[in-house]
Design an enzyme around this catalytic site. Structure first.
Site, PDB file in Angstrom:
ATOM      1  N   LYS A 193     -11.904  -2.796   6.384  1.00 45.78           N
ATOM      2  CA  LYS A 193     -11.205  -1.706   7.070  1.00 45.78           C
ATOM      3  C   LYS A 193     -11.541  -1.749   8.553  1.00 45.78           C
ATOM      4  CE  LYS A 193     -10.691   3.273   7.306  1.00 45.78           C
ATOM      5  NZ  LYS A 193     -10.928   4.560   6.691  1.00 45.78           N
ATOM      6  N   LYS A 246      -7.147  -3.195   5.175  1.00 49.67           N
ATOM      7  CA  LYS A 246      -6.462  -2.097   5.863  1.00 49.67           C
ATOM      8  C   LYS A 246      -6.720  -2.179   7.361  1.00 49.67           C
ATOM      9  CE  LYS A 246      -6.754   2.805   6.346  1.00 49.67           C
ATOM     10  NZ  LYS A 246      -7.636   3.903   6.300  1.00 49.67           N
TER      11      LYS A 246
HETATM   12  C1  PBG Z   1     -10.307   8.223   6.117  1.00 54.51           C
HETATM   13  C2  PBG Z   1      -9.069   7.414   6.056  1.00 54.51           C
HETATM   14  C3  PBG Z   1      -8.230   7.042   7.105  1.00 54.51           C
HETATM   15  C4  PBG Z   1      -7.157   6.397   6.528  1.00 54.51           C
HETATM   16  C5  PBG Z   1      -7.377   6.359   5.159  1.00 54.51           C
HETATM   17  N1  PBG Z   1      -8.567   6.992   4.898  1.00 54.51           N
HETATM   18  C6  PBG Z   1      -8.333   7.308   8.558  1.00 54.51           C
HETATM   19  C7  PBG Z   1      -9.456   6.746   9.321  1.00 54.51           C
HETATM   20  O1  PBG Z   1     -10.299   6.024   8.807  1.00 54.51           O
HETATM   21  O2  PBG Z   1      -9.532   7.068  10.503  1.00 54.51           O
HETATM   22  C8  PBG Z   1      -5.969   5.852   7.249  1.00 54.51           C
HETATM   23  C9  PBG Z   1      -4.697   5.835   6.466  1.00 54.51           C
HETATM   24  C10 PBG Z   1      -3.464   5.724   7.277  1.00 54.51           C
HETATM   25  O3  PBG Z   1      -3.474   5.578   8.510  1.00 54.51           O
HETATM   26  O4  PBG Z   1      -2.393   5.771   6.664  1.00 54.51           O
HETATM   27  N2  PBG Z   1     -11.454   7.484   6.332  1.00 54.51           N
HETATM   28 ZN    ZN Z   2     -13.148   8.798   6.881  1.00 56.97          ZN
END
Ligand code: PBG
Ligand code: ZN
Length: 322
Positions: A193, A246
């Site tokens: 991520k 992701k």
């Molecule tokens: C929370 C989380 C996020 C997303 C999924 N879980 C945001 C982040 O990490 O800032 C992003 C999902 C999306 O942008 O569709 N940790």
């Molecule tokens: Zn988060």
């Protein structure tokens, strides 16, 4: 003898016959943002077509979704009470706990419930872990994150999906689940991520923008791929059942590399910013929405994702785009 590749492109029947990549409705997971209240269906401004639901309206929407084959959903809590220690994250009466129980009471195993496990929607500072001396502290965060995952499992979640990027969280969650008799609750890790600007619209939706600083001390540097493979490997060793990459669109190389280096199923998250760019361009009449959306979905599958988490899921299944 002449080699003529165009022979196999002559009609749609022959093109379909030789297609190397196929999609199916089964591959898609649809995310939901759930908030407190009753009767809520509020469109999220930064994500046209995506709504906030309260638990009661969620049940109605899921029932509609099941008719078109949306039977795997990913739940996010949107407007829970926030505190420095994120304690509402594991309160069994928060919107996620209530929604899981209500969904399972109504639909049983007809719906497969995946929950996002992360503290950023529940901390007053909006970070994905707890803060100690100005730094997001890894090990104390794990205690709250594991409690959150356990609460979801107890409520009836089929799969938990940690998105916090703390070190060791997959192993810690797996151990707590197993110790409490939830050895059959699956775990999909946000393994790779990135600290991405493509999450912008989501942070409005889930009300989880960090109040100070950014997420770069725990999410990955966008310039790295080896580091992503290390993250994926660690999560696999710690007991993840599915590895997720992701965002998706700007990280097709990462999807492919993870796919080539694991025997676990690989998922990708087609995130909020990717969705909003396409959706808003479609609304503005600049692109052919169906063609662009499906071109992106085929790219994910071609790169090696067999699971796609996407806000486009409803459009794809409702309109029979596959
Ligand atoms: C929370 C989380 C996020 C997303 C999924 N879980 C945001 C982040 O990490 O800032 C992003 C999902 C999306 O942008 O569709 N940790
Ligand atoms: Zn988060």
């Amino acid at each position: 003898m002449e080699v003529r590749p165009r022979r196999l492109r002559k009609t749609s029947i022959i093109r379909d016959l030789i297609a190397e990549t196929r999609l199916s409705n089964d591959m898609f997971i649809y995310p939901y943002f759930i908030c407190k209240g009753v009767g809520v269906v509020n469109e999220i401004k930064s994500m046209p077509g995506i709504n906030h639901y309260s638990t009661d309206t969620l049940l109605i929407d899921v029932e509609e979704g099941l008719k078109i084959g949306i039977n795997k959903i990913l739940l996010f809590g949107a407007n829970e009470m926030k505190s420095d220690n994120g304690s509402t994250a594991y309160d069994q009466n928060n919107v996620i706990g209530k929604s899981i129980r209500a969904l399972k009471a109504k639909f049983g195993d007809d719906i497969y419930i995946i929950t996002d496990v992360c503290l950023c929607g529940y901390t007053s500072h909006g970070h994905c872990g707890l803060i100690k001396d100005g730094y997001v502290d890894n090990d104390s965060s794990l205690e709250v994150i594991t409690a959150m995952a356990l609460m979801h499992a107890e409520a009836g979640a089929d799969m938990v999906s940690p998105s916090d990027m703390m070190d060791g969280r997959v192993g810690a969650i797996r151990e707590v689940l197993d110790d409490n008799g939830f050895e059959n609750t699956a775990l999909m890790s946000y393994a790779v991520k990135y600290a991405s600007a493509y999450y912008g619209p989501f942070r409005d939706a889930a009300d989880c923008t960090p109040q100070g600083g950014d997420r770069k001390s725990y999410q990955m540097d966008v310039r790295n791929i080896k580091e992503g493979l290390k993250e994926a490997e660690l999560d696999e060793l710690e007991g993840a059942d599915i590895l997720m990459v992701k965002p998706a669109l700007a990280y097709l190389d990462v999807i492919k590399s993870v796919k080539d280096s694991t025997n676990l199923p690989v998922a990708c998250y087609n995130v909020s910013g990717e969705y909003s760019m396409v959706k808003n361009a479609a609304i503005a009449g600049l692109i052919d929405e169906k063609a662009i959306v499906m071109e992106n979905m085929y790219a994910f599958a071609r790169a090696g994702a067999s699971i796609i988490i996407s806000y486009h899921t409803k459009d794809i299944l409702k309109n029979g785009w596959i």
